[in-house]
Structures are given as C-alpha cells and as structure tokens.
Design a protein around this motif. Structure first.
Motif, PDB file in Angstrom:
ATOM      1  N   GLY A 349     104.838 111.208  68.661  1.00  0.00           N
ATOM      2  CA  GLY A 349     103.768 111.633  69.628  1.00  0.00           C
ATOM      3  C   GLY A 349     104.418 112.709  70.545  1.00  0.00           C
ATOM      4  O   GLY A 349     103.757 112.954  71.461  1.00  0.00           O
ATOM      5  N   SER A 350     105.774 112.896  70.427  1.00  0.00           N
ATOM      6  CA  SER A 350     106.570 113.864  71.369  1.00  0.00           C
ATOM      7  C   SER A 350     107.600 114.480  70.551  1.00  0.00           C
ATOM      8  O   SER A 350     108.179 113.972  69.370  1.00  0.00           O
ATOM      9  N   ILE A 351     108.193 115.587  70.844  1.00  0.00           N
ATOM     10  CA  ILE A 351     109.253 116.249  70.249  1.00  0.00           C
ATOM     11  C   ILE A 351     110.449 115.902  71.120  1.00  0.00           C
ATOM     12  O   ILE A 351     110.757 116.517  72.293  1.00  0.00           O
ATOM     13  N   SER A 352     111.130 114.873  70.614  1.00  0.00           N
ATOM     14  CA  SER A 352     112.399 114.265  71.227  1.00  0.00           C
ATOM     15  C   SER A 352     113.435 113.944  70.285  1.00  0.00           C
ATOM     16  O   SER A 352     113.149 113.522  69.069  1.00  0.00           O
ATOM     17  N   ILE A 353     114.756 113.883  70.733  1.00  0.00           N
ATOM     18  CA  ILE A 353     115.623 113.589  69.634  1.00  0.00           C
ATOM     19  C   ILE A 353     115.598 112.091  69.362  1.00  0.00           C
ATOM     20  O   ILE A 353     115.128 111.315  70.275  1.00  0.00           O
ATOM     21  N   GLY A 354     115.955 111.915  68.117  1.00  0.00           N
ATOM     22  CA  GLY A 354     115.536 110.437  67.485  1.00  0.00           C
ATOM     23  C   GLY A 354     114.300 110.227  66.961  1.00  0.00           C
ATOM     24  O   GLY A 354     113.948 109.366  66.181  1.00  0.00           O
ATOM     25  N   LYS A 355     113.227 111.099  67.426  1.00  0.00           N
ATOM     26  CA  LYS A 355     112.145 110.791  66.948  1.00  0.00           C
ATOM     27  C   LYS A 355     111.561 111.332  65.487  1.00  0.00           C
ATOM     28  O   LYS A 355     112.517 112.237  65.045  1.00  0.00           O
ATOM     29  N   ASN A 356     110.505 110.984  64.749  1.00  0.00           N
ATOM     30  CA  ASN A 356     110.368 111.585  63.578  1.00  0.00           C
ATOM     31  C   ASN A 356     110.051 112.905  63.812  1.00  0.00           C
ATOM     32  O   ASN A 356     109.473 113.652  64.721  1.00  0.00           O
TER      33      ASN A 356
END
Length: 387
Positions: A349-356
């Motif tokens: 759902g967002s572009i963040s460190i640790g996300k897919n």
C-alpha cells in the motif's frame, strides 16, 4: 537492484519524493534515498513511481459479458479457470498488484490462490471470499450459498472459512444483475448480518457486504461490517453512521457507469439496464456524500460485471477524480486505503522500507495527467518486472 533518480509518491503524506533511489532485494524494499552500489538501473530515471494498485472488488470468474448471468450459467469448470487466469494477468499488467475477489464460483478462487503463491501464475496477490452468503432468492443466489436466519447464516460463513476464505462477503440488499429483486429493498436482517460479522471477526477475517439500499447500508453499519460495497443509495443519516463507525465504502463507480454509458448498444438485458439507469445519479451523489462526510474509501471496480472489464481498474481512479476527489486522494484509495481495508498495510500500500516491492512506474506525472495511470511504463511485482 537499485533504481536510480525517480520521483516516488509518498501516499501517506501525499507528496512526491524527488530524485530518490530505491533498492530492492528478495522482493522487498531494502533502502530508499541517495544510494549507490552494484546493479544500478538508470532505465527509469526521472520517471514517476507509485505503489502497486489494490482493487478491492473484482469477480475473476466473470468476463464482463453483457449478459453476466447467462454467461456464468453456460460455463464449465475449465471455462472458469481459464478465464480467471486471463483476468488475473490483465489486472497485473494494468498496475494492479493486489485484488480481492468477492464472489467466486465453487471455491475455485481459493484453489487458484495455491498456484499464485507457488509462483505458477502471472497474477496479483489474491484475497478470496469463496461463495457469497445470501438469503434464499437473494441477490447473486445463482453463484452463492443461500442461508436464512441467524443459525444458518453462521453455518454458511463457517463453511467459507473452512474452505479457506480470506474474507467473507454477504448480501444486504437487492442488486442490479439479479432479476426480480429490488435494489431499494434490504435483504439480510440485522441479526443475520451480526451473526455473519461475529463469525468472520472471531476468525480474524474482514467482512464486506454488497449493498445498494438505504436501510441495508444502515443495517450493515449497525452489524459492524467492515466495508460496504457500492453504497449506492446512501443518505445523510447513513453517511454520518458510516463516518462515525469508520465503515469503508468501496464505491465501484465503474459498474453502473459502464451499464449506463455502454448498455443500450452493448446488449445488456433490459431489466439490468433499467435498474442501472434508475440508480446512476443517486450512486454519484452517494459518492460525493461520502467525500463530504470523510467516509474512508477504498478503490474497487466490480470488474467482471457487464462491459466492466478486468484490466481497467485505473479507470475507477479517473471516475473518482471526475466526481470530486483529488488525484492524490484517489491514488491513496487505490493503495494505502485498500491495504488497510484488506489488512495488509504492514506489507503493501505504500513505498516504504521493509514493504513488498509492488510498484508501478509511469513516464509522466499522474498527478498532473491522471490519464497516465492507464498506461504504465513498468509494473514491478515483488521485484519482478511484469511488462
């Protein structure tokens, strides 16, 4: 892999992070900022990156044929599976990296999930509801599990959970595509909806409901349902209730829009076209009412319904913008809001460190030119290039 010098959309804060590098490893976002290292990719320099889109309302076993019911009833198992595989591919190539299927056929959606998880299919992540739960003769009965009364509804929900459903879908009102039912009439009673909600929630699952009718919307809020799909005949009292309970609306503007704009020449059955025309303006007014009351909204298309094709999900964003929503807010409904509704905002759902690493890249800025959303330059799913 490090993607160099992109304009990256921070959907949570609704701002662009200019000249940003994104490092992806093992399908996840490892780092962001000004980075350097091996395997630097300048192919998308100065392009625009947003999170992968989330479509919270699809029907992958429906093709978008004008006569949806006739088409569904004429198909066999092989037809269903082959169609679903094609529809899943269309979604991901359009930039949709996660979908909810909210009305499957004979639990085939749940079976397909196994092949998706094994990497055998080109597909978004799929969250499957199994069979819809509807009253006897209720909307969608021809593909659903009919149940009446609190006890039987509990059993029907438990059957979907036993089969492996990720969420539960119930029917709170009549629908456009079912002959002989009134979209203005509510169907399941509050005690039945509460029973379904309790069974879903105690199993850790979300529950959504198809609902057009004004009273059905209010019944659904009182029952504690997580999202109301369509919410076509929302009034101010219902809007206030949804806002206070933080009940999500999944508007599916595409569904009625396609029926009204394409139906006369597209071969949609007369009964469905008439009902669609009757509710069209009311549907748009309900959406604007949701904006006024700050009801949480997640994007969903109802893809598979008449002339409403899989792979067209970005058009739903354009319809929301056309009817009063800001572009970044519309993208937000299609990313982080959808992730929150599905229950996966810790990884999507967002572009963040640790996300897919589920990402979509465009040549031009979609905030300035929303039509850009229809033509992605690249779709990235868990770090893999799709286009």
């Amino acid at each position: 892999m490090i993607y160099k010098n992109l304009n990256v959309l921070d959907v949570i804060n609704e701002k662009w992070l200019e000249h940003t590098d994104i490092e992806i490893k093992d399908g996840s976002i490892l780092n962001m900022g000004k980075l350097s290292g091996v395997y630097e990719d300048f192919s998308y320099e100065n392009c625009y990156m947003i999170p992968g889109l989330i479509d919270c309302h699809t029907h992958i076993f429906m093709a978008g044929d004008a006569d949806t019911i006739g088409s569904v009833q004429s198909m066999n198992t092989t037809d269903y599976v082959l169609l679903a595989i094609k529809n899943l591919e269309r979604h991901i190539k359009s930039g949709v990296t996660t979908i909810r299927d909210v009305g499957g056929i004979n639990h085939y959606d749940i079976e397909l999930k196994k092949h998706i998880k094994n990497g055998e299919l080109l597909s978004p992540d799929l969250y499957a509801a199994g069979k819809i739960v509807t009253m006897t003769g209720g909307h969608g009965y021809f593909i659903g599990r009919e149940a009446d009364g609190e006890t039987e509804v509990r059993k029907a929900v438990r059957e979907q959970l036993k089969a492996g459903a990720d969420l539960i879908k119930v029917i709170s009102s009549g629908g456009v595509l079912t002959p002989g039912v009134d979209v203005n009439a509510y169907q399941f009673n509050i005690d039945e909806l509460k029973a379904a909600t309790e069974e879903a929630h105690k199993a850790g699952r979300k529950i959504c409901t198809h609902c057009h009718s004004t009273q059905g919307i209010k019944n659904s809020v009182l029952a504690g349902i997580d999202s109301i799909e369509h919410a076509t005949l929302l009034d101010r009292e219902g809007a206030q209730m949804m806002a206070e309970a933080q009940t999500y609306m999944v508007p599916t503007l595409s569904a009625v829009d396609n029926i009204v704009k394409k139906g006369k020449d597209g071969g949609i059955p007369e009964f469905a076209l008439k009902k669609g025309i009757d509710v069209y303006r009311k549907h748009l007014n309900s959406f604007r009412l949701a904006l006024e009351y700050n009801i949480p909204i997640a994007m969903g298309t109802d893809a598979g319904t008449p002339l409403n094709y899989h792979g067209d999900s970005p058009r739903e964003i354009l319809l929301m913008v056309e009817n009063g929503m800001g572009v970044l807010e519309a993208i937000k409904t299609s990313t982080i809001n959808g992730a929150k509704l599905v229950g996966i905002d810790d990884k999507a759902g967002s572009i963040s460190i640790g996300k897919n690493a589920d990402l979509v890249i465009f040549k031009t800025n979609p905030e300035q030119q929303p039509e850009t959303l229809l033509t992605p330059l690249q779709v990235i799913k868990r770090g893999r290039h799709i286009l």
